[in-house]
Design a protein around this motif. Structure first.
Motif, short mmCIF file in Angstrom:
data_model
loop_
_atom_site.label_atom_id
_atom_site.label_comp_id
_atom_site.label_asym_id
_atom_site.label_seq_id
_atom_site.Cartn_x
_atom_site.Cartn_y
_atom_site.Cartn_z
N ASP A 1 0.83 -1.20 0.00
CA ASP A 1 0.00 0.00 0.00
C ASP A 1 0.87 1.26 0.00
OD1 ASP A 1 -2.33 1.53 0.22
OD2 ASP A 1 -2.24 1.54 2.39
N PHE A 2 1.85 1.30 0.88
CA PHE A 2 2.72 2.47 0.99
C PHE A 2 3.58 2.64 -0.28
CE2 PHE A 2 3.33 4.76 5.16
CZ PHE A 2 2.03 4.54 5.58
N LYS A 3 4.07 1.54 -0.82
CA LYS A 3 4.87 1.64 -2.04
C LYS A 3 4.05 2.21 -3.19
CE LYS A 3 7.60 -1.95 -2.87
NZ LYS A 3 8.04 -3.37 -2.93
N LYS A 4 2.76 1.87 -3.22
CA LYS A 4 1.88 2.41 -4.25
C LYS A 4 1.58 3.88 -3.99
CE LYS A 4 -2.80 1.98 -6.13
NZ LYS A 4 -4.11 1.26 -6.02
N LEU A 5 1.23 4.20 -2.75
CA LEU A 5 0.86 5.58 -2.42
C LEU A 5 2.00 6.55 -2.68
CD1 LEU A 5 -1.16 5.30 0.93
CD2 LEU A 5 -2.04 5.98 -1.31
N TYR A 6 3.23 6.12 -2.34
CA TYR A 6 4.36 7.03 -2.44
C TYR A 6 5.26 6.72 -3.64
CZ TYR A 6 2.68 8.36 2.11
OH TYR A 6 1.88 8.82 3.13
N ASN A 7 4.72 5.89 -4.57
CA ASN A 7 5.38 5.65 -5.85
C ASN A 7 6.84 5.24 -5.66
OD1 ASN A 7 5.58 5.50 -8.63
ND2 ASN A 7 6.14 7.66 -8.86
N THR A 8 7.04 4.21 -4.85
CA THR A 8 8.40 3.78 -4.52
C THR A 8 8.54 2.27 -4.77
OG1 THR A 8 7.72 3.56 -2.21
CG2 THR A 8 8.87 5.58 -2.83
N ASP A 9 8.46 1.87 -6.03
CA ASP A 9 8.62 0.46 -6.36
C ASP A 9 10.04 -0.02 -6.11
OD1 ASP A 9 6.00 0.07 -7.05
OD2 ASP A 9 6.30 0.61 -9.15
N HIS A 10 11.01 0.83 -6.40
CA HIS A 10 12.42 0.45 -6.25
C HIS A 10 12.97 1.12 -5.00
CE1 HIS A 10 12.14 -1.29 -10.23
NE2 HIS A 10 11.66 -0.14 -10.69
N VAL A 11 13.15 0.35 -3.97
CA VAL A 11 13.58 0.90 -2.69
C VAL A 11 14.72 0.07 -2.11
CG1 VAL A 11 11.32 1.87 -2.09
CG2 VAL A 11 11.86 -0.48 -1.42
N GLU A 12 15.53 0.73 -1.32
CA GLU A 12 16.46 0.03 -0.45
C GLU A 12 15.66 -0.51 0.74
OE1 GLU A 12 19.73 -0.42 -1.02
OE2 GLU A 12 19.53 0.61 -2.94
N ILE A 13 16.09 -1.61 1.32
CA ILE A 13 15.35 -2.21 2.44
C ILE A 13 16.24 -2.32 3.66
CG2 ILE A 13 14.11 -4.26 3.25
CD1 ILE A 13 13.18 -4.79 0.48
N VAL A 14 15.66 -1.98 4.81
CA VAL A 14 16.40 -2.09 6.06
C VAL A 14 15.51 -2.78 7.07
CG1 VAL A 14 15.69 0.25 6.73
CG2 VAL A 14 17.65 -0.81 7.86
N SER A 15 16.13 -3.65 7.88
CA SER A 15 15.36 -4.44 8.84
C SER A 15 16.08 -4.48 10.18
CB SER A 15 15.17 -5.87 8.33
OG SER A 15 16.39 -6.60 8.42
#
Length: 776
Positions: free
Chosen positions: A458-472
């Motif tokens: 949902d957030f990736k769609k809302l903020y148009n961020t398909d390509h992201v770095e990931i941190v966990s």
């Protein structure tokens, strides 16, 4: 001489009446041009004399709508365009999305006045709203925030609503959820089989009667279902606890009005402002003494919040709630529509299936809820708001981080932080904004994990961020960590307590060197042990662990979290060894040992001696558990943090004395609690009241922070972690540090608990993009 002024405004400026405000302001000053929404913010162009344009700029910031938030306003003067009038243009769809989505807002006074006006066309209509109030985040499917991009798109406006929607001088101009009884959503009351009993206002009257008669009603609210019942009725509250599988954790309450709240609780001016605010959260309020309670109007069942001096209270915040509470005129339990540890239901048919064994009736409506948004929880500490659960009214407004020194290509990178395992939130960065999700909860069930992954998508769609770095998180067994590893082979990982401190730094915009203190129940340490009582020296480029509490074993591992007596046994074993199991030892006479059977003690002795399922921990949360057990306050718990809460509630705030502790120096400062434990036993021998022992324990913890700050000469201290939800601990720590002229920072808009981890993960990850960054 006429010039053109070009303005770009970024912030929470959509859905708050910002464009009609600009229209009225420009028209009043005599300017021509236009205003429009775009994915990049609000664009304004106006022609006029320079002096008039200057007044226009100054008045925008001074007179903006109360719910608007301006994060930046860039403007430049250009050649005139020759505009002949001022107009509101249609929203642009192209461009990178960077605007902010506004949280759901409580119904405003103007709408309430109309709703209760028999002559108004929206009289008693449960979905009344305007540009100043109503649903936002829970109905948005995509941005920009226009009706076709919301769940209201299925309702075609009638002529009257269309006329209001299109008139810039109307309060409902471009109010995307605009509706009325002719063209908008409606309510129905269903039985537990999903058969309709009644509809429209009759459904509301029938639902109120059911609650009055001791039934449980599942209400489809703003961001999901709530379970409602009479808060005065012991029998129905007990039934709700049993069927919801929630044994002792407090229930939230909804009161009809602020006057009825004051009949039951103490309400300060700050608390009253908060409970009446547009955010309308659940506010933790301390109960009045029994002699001050108006039992004839608001007697609350003791089963609502057993052994708890606080009640979590909110007022009606949607038109539907107001109409229902007007019918009832007494407080109701208003808890999330779910089983414990599961996400709340948002669809009526899903609710019928999942809540069929809890609710007797379902008060539903046909406006789709796009995403779950639970009620926020806030308390006032040190005359400031502290958000404990960040959801409705607050999410998803961002935290802005200052990384002006980062390279431009690094600024453009978006980062997805997947948060912790308990009290999970996720976050996405866009430039310097960090958008933190609504509270998701504990990732303990299949349903909770499904909600977690859905909100990420949902957030990736809302903020148009398909390509992201990931941190966990660093913990290999967290479901959030496993998710990150499925998406990317080697995601960035941030140690749990470092993320806590980084979140506090980021929220408070602290610059330079500081001492970070992260105290909570559990977190996977850099050495593979369970941390939870940590001290860090940090600046913009490094986090170095410089202190911790003496470790002890937790016999049974996770089982010890629900049995404080096991933490107590682990501390005694660390302090005294096997002598505690000798029958001639005086400790055997203590209440703790009486809590175990002989066979249990034999098993636990073997576990401790052979290190079987007995991990070591430095957790202050488990230290709270141990002390609560040692002084006989709590041996078993029904929900996370219960024993620590009971210990806080027991403390006498007038006590300023503390216990002793020692500091073992080396590469790491080790705070040894053994002198404190010995003095606690001494107080028990002398029958010192538990309230005094509890207070002295809290004061001792506060003094370890002061000792560390002095040891390293730090004049800034950051406090984070679930332990700092404890008002007594936080207030005493702040008082002690401030008395030594040390600046203290703690969480306010972001929870101190694990709800802040996603923000801290992004803060660390964004720092790493700037160059060398060390976490040791």
């Amino acid at each position: 001489m006429t010039q053109r002024l070009h303005i770009i405004i970024r912030g929470a400026v959509q859905g708050v009446g910002f464009r009609p405000f600009i229209y009225r302001l420009a028209t009043e000053i005599g300017l021509t041009g236009y205003v429009l929404n775009s994915p990049n913010g609000v664009f304004i162009e106006v022609d006029g004399e320079k002096s008039a344009l200057d007044r226009f700029v100054l008045r925008i910031e001074k007179e903006k709508p109360p719910r608007a938030i301006i994060n930046s306003m860039e403007f430049s003067f250009l050649d005139p365009a020759g505009f002949t009038k001022f107009e509101i243009k249609e929203s642009k769809q192209d461009g990178e999305i960077s605007t902010l989505i506004l949280p759901d807002i409580a119904v405003c006074d103007d709408c309430l006045s109309e709703m209760f006006d028999p002559h108004d066309r929206r009289h008693l209509y449960p979905f009344i709203n305007c540009t100043n109030c109503g649903p936002r985040f829970s109905i948005i499917e995509s941005i920009p925030y226009d009706r076709p991009n919301t769940s209201m798109k299925i309702f075609e406006m009638c002529e009257d609503c269309r006329r209001e929607y299109e008139n810039p001088l109307e309060r409902r101009f471009h109010a995307q959820p605009i509706a009325c009884p002719v063209c908008g959503p409606h309510i129905e009351l269903w039985d537990a089989q999903g058969d309709r009993i009644s509809k429209l206002h009759i459904a509301l009257i029938d639902a109120a009667k059911a609650i009055h008669d001791g039934k449980i009603v599942a209400l489809k609210g703003l961001g999901g279902f709530q379970l409602l019942c009479d808060a005065r009725n012991n029998e129905v509250v007990a039934r709700l606890r049993e069927h919801k599988h929630r044994e002792e954790k407090p229930f939230a309450l909804m009161f009809p009005n602020i006057g009825s709240v004051k009949n039951v609780c103490k309400v300060s001016n700050l608390e009253e402002r908060l409970i009446l605010s547009p955010e309308s959260p659940i506010v933790l309020l301390i109960r009045n003494q029994p002699s001050h309670i108006a039992y004839h109007t608001s007697h609350i069942s003791p089963l609502v919040a057993p052994m708890n001096p606080y009640l979590g209270i909110m007022l009606p915040y949607t038109p539907l709630h107001h109409l229902l509470m007007k019918q009832l005129s007494f407080p109701v339990v208003a808890t999330s529509g779910n089983l414990s540890e599961e996400p709340m239901c948002i669809d009526e048919y899903e609710a019928l299936e999942r809540l069929k064994d809890i609710a007797d009736y379902f008060l539903v409506h046909n406006r789709p809820i796009v995403r779950q948004v639970d009620d926020s929880i806030v308390r006032i500490i040190l005359e400031r708001e502290m958000v404990l659960r960040r959801a409705r009214g607050y999410a998803p407004l961002p935290i802005m981080l200052d990384y002006s020194t980062a390279k431009e290509d690094q600024k453009q990178k978006s980062i997805l932080a997947v948060g912790a395992h308990l009290k999970n939130t996720i976050a996405i960065s866009k430039n310097n904004n960090v958008f933190i999700s609504q509270h998701i909860g504990d990732l303990e069930t299949e349903e909770a994990y499904a909600a977690f992954t859905k909100i990420i998508d949902d957030f990736k769609k809302l903020y148009n961020t398909d390509h992201v770095e990931i941190v966990s998180d660093l913990h290999p067994d967290y479901l959030s960590t496993k998710y990150a590893q499925e998406i990317k082979d080697e995601p960035q990982k941030v140690q749990h307590h470092i993320a806590h401190v980084a979140a506090c730094r980021a929220e408070n915009q602290v610059q330079g060197e500081a001492l970070g203190v992260a105290w909570d129940g559990t977190g996977y340490g850099l050495d593979g042990t369970i941390w939870g009582g940590e001290f860090f020296r940090c600046d913009e480029e490094s986090y170095k662990r410089v202190g911790t509490f003496k470790q002890f074993r937790l016999p049974g591992g996770k089982v010890a979290i629900k049995e404080p007596r096991r933490s107590a046994l682990g501390i005694l074993f660390e302090a005294y060894g096997n002598s505690i199991f000798e029958k001639q030892n005086w400790i055997l006479k203590h209440q703790l040992i009486q809590m175990f059977s002989e066979s249990e003690l034999n098993t636990l002795k073997k576990m401790l001696n052979k290190n079987i399922n007995s991990p070591v921990t430095s957790s202050v949360g488990r230290l709270f558990d141990a002390v609560a057990s040692l002084i006989g306050i709590s041996q078993h718990t029904k929900f996370e943090g219960q024993s620590a809460m009971m210990l806080e509630f027991a403390a006498d705030v007038s006590v300023v004395d503390s216990y002793d502790f020692t500091i073992d120096e080396g590469s790491l400062l080790i705070f040894n609690w053994k002198p404190m434990v010995e003095q606690i036993f001494d107080d028990l021998r002398h029958e010192v009241d538990k309230s005094i022992i509890s207070a002295k324990f809290h004061n001792t913890l506060a003094r370890t922070i002061l000792a560390t700050a002095k040891k390293f000469g730090e004049n800034k201290v950051l406090l984070s972690g679930g332990c700092f939800q404890n008002a007594f601990l936080l207030e005493r720590t702040v008082d002690i540090l401030k008395s030594e002229n040390i600046f203290v920072y703690w969480h306010q808009r972001i929870p101190p608990n694990d709800g802040s981890i996603s923000l801290g993960q992004i803060a660390i990850a964004m720092n790493k993009t700037k160059g060398q960054f060390k976490c040791v």
